[in-house]
Design a protein around this motif. Structure first.
Motif, PDB file in Angstrom:
ATOM      1  N   VAL A 187     -11.929 -14.498 120.687  1.00 51.70           N
ATOM      2  CA  VAL A 187     -11.958 -15.183 121.977  1.00 51.70           C
ATOM      3  C   VAL A 187     -13.403 -15.429 122.408  1.00 51.70           C
ATOM      4  N   GLN A 188     -14.264 -14.420 122.259  1.00 47.47           N
ATOM      5  CA  GLN A 188     -15.655 -14.556 122.699  1.00 47.47           C
ATOM      6  C   GLN A 188     -16.405 -15.635 121.938  1.00 47.47           C
ATOM      7  N   PHE A 200     -14.779 -18.280 119.853  1.00 48.38           N
ATOM      8  CA  PHE A 200     -14.108 -19.573 119.770  1.00 48.38           C
ATOM      9  C   PHE A 200     -13.581 -20.094 121.107  1.00 48.38           C
ATOM     10  N   ARG A 201     -13.210 -19.202 122.004  1.00 49.97           N
ATOM     11  CA  ARG A 201     -12.689 -19.634 123.304  1.00 49.97           C
ATOM     12  C   ARG A 201     -13.320 -18.793 124.414  1.00 49.97           C
ATOM     13  N   PRO A 202     -14.639 -18.854 124.568  1.00 45.09           N
ATOM     14  CA  PRO A 202     -15.321 -17.987 125.536  1.00 45.09           C
ATOM     15  C   PRO A 202     -14.866 -18.218 126.971  1.00 45.09           C
ATOM     16  N   GLU A 203     -14.318 -19.389 127.261  1.00 39.75           N
ATOM     17  CA  GLU A 203     -13.859 -19.657 128.622  1.00 39.75           C
ATOM     18  C   GLU A 203     -12.653 -18.800 129.012  1.00 39.75           C
ATOM     19  N   LEU A 204     -11.984 -18.198 128.023  1.00 37.35           N
ATOM     20  CA  LEU A 204     -10.832 -17.347 128.309  1.00 37.35           C
ATOM     21  C   LEU A 204     -11.236 -15.913 128.655  1.00 37.35           C
ATOM     22  N   HIS A 226     -18.992 -27.960 116.189  1.00 36.49           N
ATOM     23  CA  HIS A 226     -18.561 -27.974 117.585  1.00 36.49           C
ATOM     24  C   HIS A 226     -19.726 -27.787 118.548  1.00 36.49           C
TER      25      HIS A 226
END
Length: 583
Positions: free
Chosen positions: A143-144, A146-150, A265
């Motif tokens: 998560v940190q 690839f999807r840090p906004e989560l 990305h």
């Protein structure tokens, strides 16, 4: 080893509380970001020890201790003595003392249980909890990166560096060590339970991918050690050995894949920066400078050291023109740290005991019982991993690494052979109440510590108060009464005081905790107001060495004509000990 005399109590829930949960807590409250992680580890291990001691048969206390176990207990006792005799503020030595005592009790208890054949009391729950913590930490890391906004700061800590996993401990190197511990736990559990090789391959692949997410050079060394374990350990099944060796190319492939995906990305993989730093910059990340400074401190205090807990103060007050500009409270090397704080003789004996314990436990690696030998080798790998990490940082100064390491040490030394008929110690019966009291004190101590911590946390975040927050001055005064955490309240008091000389006695505790720019500036002004110009000039000279932008205004006066302010005078070069605050 003898078979268990009765069905074991399930200690897995306690292990999940004491070992897995501390690695996974994301929430924090200032001033210490890992307080909850550490206090849960301390209190949880206390509960585990207490419940185990109350439910275990009295005969467990009579289990003979191996020479290895005794040597480690002696090393721990020397560390306790060094901590007790230090001149650092008492409150700041109390927590390390408690952790050393609990670690010793856990190590001894695990050795006794291992000697009795009761691996399900300590070892199996520990390894399962580490595996759970490792796998869930990979989810956090994914998560940190690839999807840090989560990341919400409650279940998953906010990432501080784009393209790098830091886990909920907020330290990539710590995360990598946890994941490698989890990999070793997966190997041991899989072989012991004869589980599917495919499942083990998936688990190891996930964990090694997690290590790549950290971009940690310590993690890379750990993966190399993992592959070396597979290459050398002939007691492991051959497919498992090949699987461990295969983790090295898998790590390289993961590194390459992360670099390609993140670049596509618009995010730089942090591993690129680490690689550039290693090849073209400072591969030690300023550790070389702090090691050199520490060596000079050892040379100046070879026999008795600077005192346990006094490292930061003495280092901050000693002239080091080429010092690293960060504020260090540790030398980032366990050998140097023992020598600089306790003195070379004590450090030599402590390290000698540890090495002798490993040497006398070597027979456990070659016993005829394959399961026992594999266990000893798994424990040795995990202790080696945290030992290598300790040569570069200070993971054992964190409770959630220290206490599991103590259990691992108890497992290894508990597998070491002893004389067939050792004499029965008259003190053997006392071990059970010692375990009980230690566990109970650890539990109550964690609760007391949390109450005290709350009295300090509200200084920095008033909304943490259950009721209407009191005025700041009142919150600071209340926090200063805390034995364990009062130094944070003292810091707030002296750095906010209009006339810091009026609260001069409150400088000691924060200066021994961590001397930063704000604190040193306030201390220099207080010394000047008290007429101690040489000391004020000395502190200003040390502050200049850190080259921190916050102090630029203080030294701007040196470029103006007329007069010579204290901060512009030549450095008097006083001994660091002379700078200790005195009423």
């Amino acid at each position: 080893m003898t078979a268990p005399a009765h069905p074991p109590v399930s200690f897995l829930p306690l292990a999940l509380l004491a070992v897995a949960l501390p690695f996974l807590i994301a929430g924090s409250a200032p001033p210490t970001s890992t307080y909850f992680n550490q206090v849960v580890a301390f209190g949880g291990c206390g509960v585990w020890l207490l419940v185990w001691a109350l439910t275990a048969r009295p005969s467990l206390a009579a289990q003979p201790a191996s020479t290895s176990t005794k040597l480690l207990l002696l090393a721990g006792a020397l560390l306790v003595a060094a901590t007790l005799t230090s001149s650092a503020p008492w409150g700041q030595r109390l927590a390390p003392l408690a952790c050393l005592v609990l670690a010793g009790a856990l190590m001894h208890a695990t050795a006794a249980a291992t000697r009795a054949g009761r691996l399900d009391d300590w070892v199996t729950p520990l390894m399962t909890a580490l595996l759970v913590a490792g796998l869930l930490s990979v989810v956090v890391g994914v998560v940190q990166v690839f999807r840090p906004e989560l990341a919400d700061g409650r279940l998953i800590s906010f990432p501080t560096i784009a393209g790098r996993a830091i886990g909920n401990m907020r330290q990539p190197n710590q995360l990598s060590t946890l994941l490698l511990w989890a990999a070793a736990a997966a190997v041991w559990l899989s072989v012991r339970e004869r589980q599917s090789l495919k499942v083990l391959a998936v688990v190891l692949g996930v964990l090694v991918f997690g290590v790549a997410l950290t971009a940690s050079r310590t993690g890379l060394v750990g993966v190399l050690l993992l592959a070396l374990w597979g290459a050398l350990d002939r007691r492991l099944p051959k497919p498992v050995r090949w699987l461990l060796v295969a983790m090295l190319p898998l790590y390289a492939l993961s590194w390459w894949g992360l670099e390609q995906w993140l670049s596509a990305h618009g995010v730089m993989f942090y591993g690129e920066d680490q690689l550039k730093k290693t090849l073209h910059g400072d591969p030690s990340s300023s550790r070389g400078k702090i090691w050199a400074n520490t060596w000079d401190m050892i040379a100046a205090h070879p026999w008795t050291g600077v005192g346990v807990g006094a490292y930061n103060f003495i280092w901050s007050m000693t002239p080091f023109p080429g010092r690293p500009v960060a504020f260090y409270d540790h030398s980032h090397n366990i050998v140097l740290q023992l020598a600089v704080e306790s003195g070379v003789p004590v450090a030599a004996v402590v390290l000698g005991c540890a090495l002798a314990a490993l040497w006398t436990a070597r027979a456990a690696l070659t016993v005829a019982d394959d399961d026992a030998a594999r266990g000893a080798r798994a424990a040795l790998f995990m202790l080696t991993m945290v030992g290598v990490h300790s040569l570069l940082e200070y993971p054992l100064w964190y409770v959630y690494f220290l206490l599991p390491a103590a259990v691992l040490a108890g497992w290894l030394t508990g597998l070491a052979p002893v004389r067939s008929d050792p004499p029965q110690s008259r003190f053997a019966a006392a071990w059970r109440p010692v375990w009980c009291v230690t566990g109970a004190v650890a539990l109550s101590g964690s609760l007391w510590s949390t109450v005290e911590y709350a009295s300090v946390a509200v200084i920095f975040e008033p909304e943490l108060s259950w009721a209407e927050p009191a005025p700041l001055a009142e919150r600071i005064a209340r926090g200063q009464r805390s034995v364990l955490w009062g130094h944070h309240a003292d810091y707030a008091s002296v750095t906010m005081a209009a006339k810091p000389e009026e609260v001069f006695s409150e400088f000691e505790r924060p200066l021994y905790h961590l001397a930063d720019t704000r604190l040193l500036m306030a201390y220099a002004r207080a010394l000047l107001a008290r007429g101690e110009i040489e000391k004020a000039t000395h502190v200003a000279a040390r502050l200049r060495e850190f080259r921190n932008p916050l102090s630029a205004e203080l030294f701007a006066a040196c470029d103006k004509e007329g007069g010579t302010p204290f901060q512009c005078l030549p450095d008097p070069g006083l001994p660091a000990e002379a700078l200790r605050p005195a009423p």
